[in-house]
Motif scaffolding. Structure first.
Motif, PDB file in Angstrom:
ATOM      1  N   PHE A 153       0.896  -1.201   0.083  1.00 50.13           N
ATOM      2  CA  PHE A 153      -0.060   0.124   0.056  1.00 50.13           C
ATOM      3  C   PHE A 153       0.816   1.243   0.124  1.00 50.13           C
ATOM      4  CE2 PHE A 153      -2.948  -3.336   1.708  1.00 50.13           C
ATOM      5  CZ  PHE A 153      -4.000  -3.001   0.858  1.00 50.13           C
ATOM      6  N   PRO A 154       0.361   2.475  -0.381  1.00 49.58           N
ATOM      7  CA  PRO A 154       1.122   3.464  -0.695  1.00 49.58           C
ATOM      8  C   PRO A 154       1.452   4.114   0.720  1.00 49.58           C
ATOM      9  CG  PRO A 154      -1.105   3.740  -1.531  1.00 49.58           C
ATOM     10  CD  PRO A 154      -1.007   2.603  -1.118  1.00 49.58           C
ATOM     11  N   ARG A 155       2.351   5.216   1.010  1.00 44.26           N
ATOM     12  CA  ARG A 155       2.679   5.832   2.236  1.00 44.26           C
ATOM     13  C   ARG A 155       1.527   6.691   2.789  1.00 44.26           C
ATOM     14  NH1 ARG A 155       7.376   6.764   5.203  1.00 44.26           N
ATOM     15  NH2 ARG A 155       8.583   5.938   3.765  1.00 44.26           N
ATOM     16  N   ALA A 156       1.071   7.336   1.723  1.00 44.91           N
ATOM     17  CA  ALA A 156       0.021   8.456   2.285  1.00 44.91           C
ATOM     18  C   ALA A 156      -1.066   8.637   1.186  1.00 44.91           C
ATOM     19  CB  ALA A 156       0.771   9.754   2.344  1.00 44.91           C
ATOM     20  N   GLY A 157      -2.026   9.216   1.300  1.00 41.85           N
ATOM     21  CA  GLY A 157      -2.943   9.698   0.535  1.00 41.85           C
ATOM     22  C   GLY A 157      -4.228   8.344   0.265  1.00 41.85           C
ATOM     23  N   SER A 158      -4.886   8.424  -0.908  1.00 46.66           N
ATOM     24  CA  SER A 158      -5.800   7.480  -1.167  1.00 46.66           C
ATOM     25  C   SER A 158      -5.088   6.216  -1.276  1.00 46.66           C
ATOM     26  CB  SER A 158      -6.514   7.904  -2.412  1.00 46.66           C
ATOM     27  OG  SER A 158      -7.610   6.995  -2.808  1.00 46.66           O
ATOM     28  N   GLY A 159      -5.874   5.098  -0.700  1.00 46.96           N
ATOM     29  CA  GLY A 159      -5.514   3.664  -0.504  1.00 46.96           C
ATOM     30  C   GLY A 159      -4.399   3.429   0.230  1.00 46.96           C
ATOM     31  N   SER A 160      -3.840   4.325   1.266  1.00 47.29           N
ATOM     32  CA  SER A 160      -2.740   3.981   2.298  1.00 47.29           C
ATOM     33  C   SER A 160      -3.548   3.648   3.425  1.00 47.29           C
ATOM     34  CB  SER A 160      -2.174   5.319   2.874  1.00 47.29           C
ATOM     35  OG  SER A 160      -2.866   6.252   3.153  1.00 47.29           O
ATOM     36  N   VAL A 161      -2.801   2.925   4.273  1.00 39.42           N
ATOM     37  CA  VAL A 161      -3.486   2.308   5.501  1.00 39.42           C
ATOM     38  C   VAL A 161      -3.707   3.399   6.543  1.00 39.42           C
ATOM     39  CG1 VAL A 161      -2.910   0.911   7.530  1.00 39.42           C
ATOM     40  CG2 VAL A 161      -1.938   0.229   5.330  1.00 39.42           C
ATOM     41  N   SER A 162      -5.054   3.354   7.006  1.00 35.15           N
ATOM     42  CA  SER A 162      -5.567   4.237   7.846  1.00 35.15           C
ATOM     43  C   SER A 162      -5.003   4.406   9.192  1.00 35.15           C
ATOM     44  CB  SER A 162      -7.113   4.139   7.888  1.00 35.15           C
ATOM     45  OG  SER A 162      -7.700   5.205   8.734  1.00 35.15           O
ATOM     46  N   GLY A 163      -5.009   5.484   9.814  1.00 36.80           N
ATOM     47  CA  GLY A 163      -4.299   5.472  10.984  1.00 36.80           C
ATOM     48  C   GLY A 163      -5.362   5.341  12.115  1.00 36.80           C
ATOM     49  N   VAL A 217     -12.974  -0.460   4.263  1.00 40.40           N
ATOM     50  CA  VAL A 217     -12.491  -1.724   4.529  1.00 40.40           C
ATOM     51  C   VAL A 217     -12.090  -2.265   2.954  1.00 40.40           C
ATOM     52  CG1 VAL A 217     -12.813  -4.181   5.271  1.00 40.40           C
ATOM     53  CG2 VAL A 217     -13.808  -2.034   6.486  1.00 40.40           C
ATOM     54  N   ALA A 218     -10.942  -2.741   2.874  1.00 39.28           N
ATOM     55  CA  ALA A 218     -10.498  -3.405   1.787  1.00 39.28           C
ATOM     56  C   ALA A 218      -9.701  -4.718   1.885  1.00 39.28           C
ATOM     57  CB  ALA A 218      -9.700  -2.512   0.938  1.00 39.28           C
ATOM     58  N   THR A 219      -9.998  -5.556   1.043  1.00 37.21           N
ATOM     59  CA  THR A 219      -8.952  -6.753   0.698  1.00 37.21           C
ATOM     60  C   THR A 219      -7.458  -6.391   0.691  1.00 37.21           C
ATOM     61  OG1 THR A 219      -9.053  -7.158  -1.480  1.00 37.21           O
ATOM     62  CG2 THR A 219     -10.813  -8.134  -0.134  1.00 37.21           C
ATOM     63  N   LEU A 220      -6.607  -7.402   0.765  1.00 41.76           N
ATOM     64  CA  LEU A 220      -5.180  -7.042   0.590  1.00 41.76           C
ATOM     65  C   LEU A 220      -4.840  -6.570  -0.677  1.00 41.76           C
ATOM     66  CD1 LEU A 220      -3.669  -9.883   3.040  1.00 41.76           C
ATOM     67  CD2 LEU A 220      -4.189  -7.391   3.650  1.00 41.76           C
ATOM     68  N   ASP A 221      -5.624  -6.819  -1.647  1.00 42.71           N
ATOM     69  CA  ASP A 221      -5.353  -6.311  -2.980  1.00 42.71           C
ATOM     70  C   ASP A 221      -5.927  -5.089  -3.478  1.00 42.71           C
ATOM     71  OD1 ASP A 221      -8.039  -7.402  -3.284  1.00 42.71           O
ATOM     72  OD2 ASP A 221      -7.645  -9.022  -4.917  1.00 42.71           O
ATOM     73  N   GLY A 222      -6.899  -4.684  -2.467  1.00 46.12           N
ATOM     74  CA  GLY A 222      -7.577  -3.479  -2.647  1.00 46.12           C
ATOM     75  C   GLY A 222      -8.826  -3.368  -2.879  1.00 46.12           C
ATOM     76  N   GLY A 223      -9.256  -4.521  -3.146  1.00 46.66           N
ATOM     77  CA  GLY A 223     -10.899  -4.863  -3.348  1.00 46.66           C
ATOM     78  C   GLY A 223     -11.867  -5.026  -2.444  1.00 46.66           C
ATOM     79  N   ARG A 224     -13.176  -5.172  -2.590  1.00 47.54           N
ATOM     80  CA  ARG A 224     -14.045  -5.383  -1.642  1.00 47.54           C
ATOM     81  C   ARG A 224     -14.128  -6.817  -0.893  1.00 47.54           C
ATOM     82  NH1 ARG A 224     -19.576  -3.708  -3.705  1.00 47.54           N
ATOM     83  NH2 ARG A 224     -18.683  -1.534  -3.643  1.00 47.54           N
ATOM     84  N   PRO A 225     -14.069  -6.754   0.188  1.00 47.16           N
ATOM     85  CA  PRO A 225     -14.126  -8.017   0.947  1.00 47.16           C
ATOM     86  C   PRO A 225     -15.310  -8.969   0.790  1.00 47.16           C
ATOM     87  CG  PRO A 225     -14.376  -6.229   2.524  1.00 47.16           C
ATOM     88  CD  PRO A 225     -14.114  -5.689   1.190  1.00 47.16           C
ATOM     89  N   ALA A 226     -15.077 -10.069   0.773  1.00 44.53           N
ATOM     90  CA  ALA A 226     -16.032 -11.109   0.379  1.00 44.53           C
ATOM     91  C   ALA A 226     -17.063 -11.197   1.537  1.00 44.53           C
ATOM     92  CB  ALA A 226     -15.693 -12.582   0.345  1.00 44.53           C
TER      93      ALA A 226
END
Length: 152
Positions: A31-41, A104-113
């Motif tokens: 995941f990126p360091r910051a911005g959209s798609g980064s891990v939330s704090g 909430v996202a899966t490890l590949d960035g998609g929607r969880p099952a």
């Protein structure tokens, strides 16, 4: 002989105090360091769950149990679980998450099952798995469901 840190300094201070660079949260997951798609704090996640809890316990469960407010906690928890399963399972976020800009996202960035969402929600309702975190800021409930909370 050079001055070496006492073993308690590295143990109490964690691996960063011992000079180990762990990178930023989410780096090893891609995941990126910051911005959209980064891990939330932690702050965003805490704010989101607080809003969701207040909505479920005060507004919804409180309205259902005006005659007996003692039962509002359990009804609130049930409403909270249903809210999480329905909203995270369909749109990937709850009201509180939307307000604080996370999903909430899966490890590949998609929607969880759906099964992952149910497992994550049940563990979240137990509280303890949610407060035990790893270096990628994922609680045990996220690890079990193979999910991560990312910024919008």
């Amino acid at each position: 002989m050079g001055k070496q840190p006492r073993w308690t300094q590295t143990w109490i201070g964690g691996t960063r105090a011992a000079g180990v660079d762990l990178g930023y949260p989410g780096e090893r997951l891609g995941f990126p360091r910051a911005g959209s798609g980064s891990v939330s704090g932690f702050g965003r996640r805490l704010g989101a769950i607080t809003v969701d809890w207040l909505i479920c316990t005060w507004a919804i469960a409180g309205g259902l149990l005006r005659a007996d407010p003692r039962g509002a906690t359990w009804v609130g928890l049930a409403v909270f679980a249903v809210e999480y399963i329905l909203l995270v399972g369909t749109i990937g976020m709850t009201f509180g998450m939307r307000l604080f800009g996370v999903r909430v996202a899966t490890l590949d960035g998609g929607r969880p099952a759906f099964g992952s969402v149910v497992l994550r929600t049940l563990l979240l309702c137990l509280v303890i798995p949610a407060v035990v975190w790893d270096r990628d800021q994922r609680g045990l409930h996220d690890r079990a469901a193979r999910t991560v909370v990312v910024r919008l």
